[in-house]
Each structure stands twice: as C-alpha cells, then as structure tokens.
Design a protein around this motif. Sequence first.
Motif, PDB file in Angstrom:
ATOM      1  N   GLY A 146       0.816  -1.206   0.000  1.00 19.51           N
ATOM      2  CA  GLY A 146       0.000   0.000   0.000  1.00 19.51           C
ATOM      3  C   GLY A 146       0.851   1.257   0.000  1.00 19.51           C
ATOM      4  N   TYR A 147       1.949   1.213   0.776  1.00 23.61           N
ATOM      5  CA  TYR A 147       2.815   2.398   0.841  1.00 23.61           C
ATOM      6  C   TYR A 147       3.449   2.677  -0.515  1.00 23.61           C
ATOM      7  N   TRP A 148       4.083   1.667  -1.112  1.00 23.73           N
ATOM      8  CA  TRP A 148       4.799   1.895  -2.369  1.00 23.73           C
ATOM      9  C   TRP A 148       3.849   2.292  -3.495  1.00 23.73           C
ATOM     10  N   ALA A 165       1.174   6.700  -6.807  1.00 22.99           N
ATOM     11  CA  ALA A 165      -0.116   7.280  -7.196  1.00 22.99           C
ATOM     12  C   ALA A 165      -0.234   8.722  -6.715  1.00 22.99           C
ATOM     13  N   ASN A 166       0.306   8.994  -5.538  1.00 19.85           N
ATOM     14  CA  ASN A 166       0.255  10.353  -4.996  1.00 19.85           C
ATOM     15  C   ASN A 166       1.070  11.318  -5.865  1.00 19.85           C
ATOM     16  N   LYS A 167       2.196  10.804  -6.382  1.00 20.76           N
ATOM     17  CA  LYS A 167       3.032  11.619  -7.265  1.00 20.76           C
ATOM     18  C   LYS A 167       2.273  11.975  -8.545  1.00 20.76           C
ATOM     19  N   ARG A 211       3.502  15.108  -5.971  1.00 18.37           N
ATOM     20  CA  ARG A 211       4.589  14.888  -5.013  1.00 18.37           C
ATOM     21  C   ARG A 211       4.440  13.524  -4.362  1.00 18.37           C
ATOM     22  N   PHE A 212       5.581  12.969  -3.913  1.00 16.91           N
ATOM     23  CA  PHE A 212       5.559  11.697  -3.198  1.00 16.91           C
ATOM     24  C   PHE A 212       5.037  11.917  -1.782  1.00 16.91           C
ATOM     25  N   ASN A 225      10.942   4.143  -6.941  1.00 18.08           N
ATOM     26  CA  ASN A 225       9.772   5.020  -6.914  1.00 18.08           C
ATOM     27  C   ASN A 225       9.556   5.695  -8.266  1.00 18.08           C
ATOM     28  N   TRP A 226      10.639   6.139  -8.878  1.00 20.58           N
ATOM     29  CA  TRP A 226      10.524   6.820 -10.165  1.00 20.58           C
ATOM     30  C   TRP A 226      10.018   5.862 -11.244  1.00 20.58           C
ATOM     31  N   LEU A 227      10.604   4.648 -11.308  1.00 21.42           N
ATOM     32  CA  LEU A 227      10.190   3.681 -12.322  1.00 21.42           C
ATOM     33  C   LEU A 227       8.760   3.203 -12.100  1.00 21.42           C
ATOM     34  N   LEU A 228       8.385   3.010 -10.836  1.00 21.37           N
ATOM     35  CA  LEU A 228       7.021   2.589 -10.534  1.00 21.37           C
ATOM     36  C   LEU A 228       6.023   3.662 -10.969  1.00 21.37           C
ATOM     37  N   THR A 229       6.374   4.920 -10.740  1.00 22.97           N
ATOM     38  CA  THR A 229       5.509   6.030 -11.156  1.00 22.97           C
ATOM     39  C   THR A 229       5.349   6.055 -12.669  1.00 22.97           C
TER      40      THR A 229
END
Length: 202
Positions: free
Chosen positions: A34-36, A41-43, A48-49, A65-69
């Motif tokens: 959920g956090y990751w 998703a928040n970004k 923003r993260f 985080n960047w690749l997941l976004t």
Amino acid sequence: SVIALFAVFLGWVLLWVDCDPSILRRYGDFGDEGYWFQNAANKLNHGRFLTDDQGQAFFGAPLYNWLLTVFIQLGDSRIFLAKLLSVLCTFGSGILLFHILNSFIQNRAQVLLFVVLFFSLAEVKYYSAWISPVSMEMLGVMAYLAFVLKNDLSRTKNAMIAGVLVLLCLGIKLTSITLIPVLASHIVYDLLKNNIVTVGNY
C-alpha cells in the motif's frame, strides 16, 4: 529453448497476478504494498511523493519510486502495472541466474531443472508479484554478480562498471549498501590474484 521456457513461466505468473493474495502473505506485506503503490499514485495525482519521517521516497528507494511512477502511467489498471514491474524484474533475475549457473555447471539440463524448480516455488511466485523494491533490487544484484564473475576487477574500467552497478542497486533500495564491502572484496581479490598487490611474503 531457455527463452521459450521463461516466456511460459512469465505468462503463467501474469495469468494469476490479480488473483487473491497468497496464504504466505503477512499482514505487514499489505501495508508495504500500500505504501509503495500509494506513493507513486500520490506523485501522479498530486505532484509529489508521500512525506514520512524516514523519507523513503527520496532516500530509501528513489529509482524504484521513479520507475514505478512511470510504469503505472502506461494504462488504466495501475495495480496490475505495478505488479507487472516486479514480475518483469523477477524474471530478468531468473535469466541472469541461469547464465551465472550455466558458466559454472557444464550440464545444461541440470541448470534448466534448477530454474524450473526455482520458479515453481510458491515463495518465488509470491514475491515476483509483490509491489516492492525487492524484485528490482534482486535484478540489480544479479546484474552485478553476472558482471563481476566474468570480468577482472583489477582493471580500472571493469571496477568502475561494477561500481556503477552497485550505485544503481543503491538507487533502487538503500539496503543495497551491503554491496559496497562485497565490491571492495572482489577488487582486492582480483588485485591479489593478478599479483598487482601483494600481502607480506605471498
């Protein structure tokens, strides 16, 4: 062929990637996922993260985080895409593992058997679809091992490439900091092996 075998495994895992969670999961795993996922998703939604005391988005796993976004922007099924990133990293690790073992074990059938058994394990299937930096971190570690096992780190160019691979692992997840002493050990070993550096009378 090996590629065909990996393609079958990949298709099989993707077929079940959206099924009910494995009984192997712990309650904490859902919190991690959920956090990751929410972080990326928040970004996308707010620019923003997530902010937290540990600053994981910026220091803990910036590259992941960047690749997941980027990945979850590729379609409407964001959770599936987030899991797909982990699955692809896991199978990339498996292919690298095959090549590493194949360089040490002469019997190709034994290597293939190991790979088949490896991807049949419930734990592997579970972690391969886990929304977490773990799968990508493992891919980075496997890439590092595949390189250092076939290259002489007493050469400056090879040592620098290995260092870049370690830095990429650190960018994926900060826990890869444990690779730094491993890299240093590999360099020292190759220097001693090639008599570039000597210790005492040896």
